[in-house]
Enzyme design. Structure first.
Site, PDB file in Angstrom:
ATOM      1  N   TRP A 163     -11.980   6.513  33.623  1.00  0.00           N
ATOM      2  CA  TRP A 163     -13.363   6.179  33.967  1.00  0.00           C
ATOM      3  C   TRP A 163     -13.578   5.941  35.453  1.00  0.00           C
ATOM      4  O   TRP A 163     -14.714   5.955  35.916  1.00  0.00           O
ATOM      5  CB  TRP A 163     -13.827   4.942  33.197  1.00  0.00           C
ATOM      6  CG  TRP A 163     -12.905   3.761  33.249  1.00  0.00           C
ATOM      7  CD1 TRP A 163     -12.015   3.383  32.289  1.00  0.00           C
ATOM      8  CD2 TRP A 163     -12.765   2.797  34.308  1.00  0.00           C
ATOM      9  NE1 TRP A 163     -11.327   2.249  32.676  1.00  0.00           N
ATOM     10  CE2 TRP A 163     -11.774   1.859  33.917  1.00  0.00           C
ATOM     11  CE3 TRP A 163     -13.389   2.625  35.558  1.00  0.00           C
ATOM     12  CZ2 TRP A 163     -11.382   0.792  34.710  1.00  0.00           C
ATOM     13  CZ3 TRP A 163     -13.003   1.557  36.359  1.00  0.00           C
ATOM     14  CH2 TRP A 163     -12.015   0.656  35.937  1.00  0.00           C
ATOM     15  N   LYS A 187     -11.072  15.259  27.047  1.00  0.00           N
ATOM     16  CA  LYS A 187     -11.494  13.991  26.435  1.00  0.00           C
ATOM     17  C   LYS A 187     -11.880  13.028  27.543  1.00  0.00           C
ATOM     18  O   LYS A 187     -11.063  12.671  28.383  1.00  0.00           O
ATOM     19  CB  LYS A 187     -10.390  13.368  25.589  1.00  0.00           C
ATOM     20  CG  LYS A 187     -10.894  12.173  24.764  1.00  0.00           C
ATOM     21  CD  LYS A 187      -9.796  11.226  24.369  1.00  0.00           C
ATOM     22  CE  LYS A 187      -9.395  10.302  25.473  1.00  0.00           C
ATOM     23  NZ  LYS A 187     -10.462   9.324  25.863  1.00  0.00           N
ATOM     24  N   GLU A 263      -0.342  11.264  35.537  1.00  0.00           N
ATOM     25  CA  GLU A 263      -0.685  10.564  36.787  1.00  0.00           C
ATOM     26  C   GLU A 263      -1.006   9.137  36.383  1.00  0.00           C
ATOM     27  O   GLU A 263      -2.050   8.853  35.810  1.00  0.00           O
ATOM     28  CB  GLU A 263      -1.862  11.256  37.473  1.00  0.00           C
ATOM     29  CG  GLU A 263      -2.000  10.879  38.942  1.00  0.00           C
ATOM     30  CD  GLU A 263      -3.010   9.769  39.151  1.00  0.00           C
ATOM     31  OE1 GLU A 263      -2.563   8.622  39.358  1.00  0.00           O
ATOM     32  OE2 GLU A 263      -4.216  10.042  39.105  1.00  0.00           O
ATOM     33  N   CYS A 297      -5.922   3.774  41.276  1.00  0.00           N
ATOM     34  CA  CYS A 297      -4.459   3.701  41.166  1.00  0.00           C
ATOM     35  C   CYS A 297      -3.791   3.820  42.531  1.00  0.00           C
ATOM     36  O   CYS A 297      -2.640   3.407  42.692  1.00  0.00           O
ATOM     37  CB  CYS A 297      -3.947   4.791  40.233  1.00  0.00           C
ATOM     38  SG  CYS A 297      -4.470   6.458  40.683  1.00  0.00           S
ATOM     39  N   GLU A 394      -0.003  -4.160  39.065  1.00  0.00           N
ATOM     40  CA  GLU A 394      -1.151  -3.401  39.555  1.00  0.00           C
ATOM     41  C   GLU A 394      -2.419  -4.221  39.334  1.00  0.00           C
ATOM     42  O   GLU A 394      -2.739  -4.600  38.204  1.00  0.00           O
ATOM     43  CB  GLU A 394      -1.264  -2.053  38.831  1.00  0.00           C
ATOM     44  CG  GLU A 394      -2.394  -1.192  39.365  1.00  0.00           C
ATOM     45  CD  GLU A 394      -2.462   0.179  38.707  1.00  0.00           C
ATOM     46  OE1 GLU A 394      -2.987   1.115  39.348  1.00  0.00           O
ATOM     47  OE2 GLU A 394      -1.999   0.317  37.566  1.00  0.00           O
TER      48      GLU A 394
END
Length: 498
Positions: A163, A187, A263, A297, A394
């Site tokens: 997203w 998707k 990824e 990311c 993260e």
């Protein structure tokens, strides 16, 4: 901050004409069930999307399989011409794409426009690669035959997009797969399906044949991926998302030995050495950390400061973070939009509480920002210790964690002390130093004196727990191609030369 009453009509109008069904075998359809899409800046519903399950997944894969052979054998020039036509249509719809992305993801319009430009650039890059895929020719080792290598499409692909960059991921994945001659089932993320629908509609309007591009939206992501990966006809999965989900998908891909590109997560160190241009480092750190409200990311996850410049950097960085304008993405002055959902904002609140619990000094921010949506203040924290697991987690949030080190060796060791290996950043005025340290950083990408690296000509991807394979650059299209070796017998006695 712009009020919800002012902005809500803009979010609704942006979503108004976007298809809300599933696209399977050249037609839009609605299986009956649906789910809501909300504007994270207001919390208001802006669309209801068709909700795919196992049956729709099988139907989409059926369509992709039927179309595969014909699409794979299109003449390269014909496929390239179709790509260029689609690229032109994408460009015509630039502002429409930007407004849809802002409506469903919350990011500022300036960032949505920048994402569009980068996405279109990737699509153009693949268009220009189609007619430049070459094989090799060699003599067999012992004579009597020739060794010819060529490339053929992997086959039907499942592309799962996140997203946070809904158009970029769609264009980067689908562009490479379609250019290679693969059919696709895309998707979308549940939070941002409208961008994927508009992208698909643009390809349909450009003339992509039925079955070549299929699109699913769902609240049952596990059902869709499990159904597709259990089908032996699926030959490739490309996923962008968390390392945990990527690992699970690899397990599901293993029984049928499905080709996989992943990824995944990042823990990006941002190293500012003692000889760095501090003003430049601050400028890029603010972008690298707070772009898309930190939900990237490749965001700067650990800002590692040499003690010689730490005070100066901290003072200027904190001042810059305080000046960032938080608000609704439809306000042209907004620099930081909302968190994607209430659940994600609650996670950010919990993260800051956990950091405070291990002694972090919150220098600015540290609270949800006012507004009807899911806003959080740009936050800067200084940490004296690096021993807690939080220090290599993260963050995926508008939270900047600052760490001091006393030497380059200490900075490098801390940077590499992570299971991830996606992106790292290094600021120094010394080119020799930059090259040497970059070569020792255990990451797939290193930005030297810059905090933004994505480029269609570059191979994007990571090492270790950050994934497998590359997107973009010369390598991107080859993720969807398999080398094929032809051994051709040549009876040289028939050449009439002896």
């Amino acid at each position: 901050m712009t009020t919800a009453e002012t902005v809500a009509p803009q979010g609704l109008s942006a979503a108004a004409d976007v298809p809300t069904g599933l696209h399977i075998d050249g037609a839009w359809s609605d299986p009956g069930g649906s789910f809501e899409v909300t504007d994270p800046a207001t919390g208001l519903v802006i669309a209801r999307m068709a909700d795919a399950g196992a049956d729709e997944t099988r139907a989409a894969l059926d369509a992709a399989v039927r179309a595969q052979q014909d699409w794979a054998h299109w003449a390269p020039r014909a496929r390239a011409d179709l790509f260029h036509h689609a690229y032109a249509l994408l460009r015509e719809r630039r502002e429409r794409f930007a407004r849809v992305m802002t409506a469903e993801s919350g990011k500022p319009l300036s960032e949505s426009r920048a994402e569009f430009d980068l996405s279109a650039g990737f699509f153009l890059w693949y268009a220009e690669q189609i007619t430049h895929l070459h094989g090799t020719w060699a003599h067999g080792s012992n004579g009597g035959y020739r060794v010819v290598t060529t490339h053929q499409p992997v086959g039907p692909c499942l592309l799962i997009t996140p997203w946070n960059f809904p158009l970029l991921m769609s264009a980067r994945k689908a562009g490479a797969a379609l250019a290679a001659g693969c059919t696709v089932v895309m998707k979308t993320a549940q939070e941002t399906p409208l961008t994927g629908a508009l992208f698909t509609q643009t390809l349909v309007d450009a003339g992509f044949p039925a079955g070549v591009v299929n699109l699913l939206h769902t609240t049952r992501s596990a059902t869709v991926s499990e159904t597709a990966l259990a089908d032996r006809r699926l030959r490739k999965i490309s996923f962008t998302g968390s390392t945990g989900v990527g690992s699970l998908l690899l397990q599901q891909a293993a029984p049928n030995v499905v080709n996989a590109s992943m990824e995944l997560g990042g823990d990006g160190p941002f190293l500012v050495l003692d000889d760095a241009d501090v003003d430049l480092a601050v400028e890029h750190a603010l972008i690298c950390k707070f772009r898309n409200a930190g939900q990237a990311c490749v965001a700067a996850n650990r800002i590692i400061l040499h003690e010689a410049i730490a005070d100066e950097f901290t003072e200027k960085f904190v001042a810059g973070a305080r000046d960032l304008r938080v608000g609704n993405g439809f306000d042209e002055d907004t620099e930081v939009g909302p968190i994607i959902s209430g659940r994600q904002r609650d996670r950010v609140v919990d993260l800051v509480d956990r950091f405070r619990g291990i002694g972090a000094d919150v220098l600015t921010g540290g609270r949800p920002a006012p507004g009807d949506g899911y806003f959080y203040e740009p936050t800067v924290m200084a940490l004296a210790s690096r021993d807690h697991e939080l220090c290599t987690e993260e963050l995926f949030a508008p939270l900047a964690a600052l760490y001091r080190v006393g030497s380059v060796r200490e900075a490098l060791d801390f940077a590499n002390d992570t299971t991830y290996g996606l992106a790292a950043y290094l600021f120094t005025r010394d080119l020799d130093r930059a090259v040497s340290i970059a070569e020792h950083l255990e990451f797939g990408m290193v930005g030297i004196n810059r905090g933004i690296m994505a480029d269609p000509v570059a191979s994007f991807g990571g090492v270790k727990a950050s994934g497998l394979g590359r997107e973009g650059g010369p390598d991107g299209i080859h993720e969807f191609l398999e080398p094929k070796y032809l051994a051709i017998t040549v009876d040289e006695s028939k050449d009439g030369l002896r």
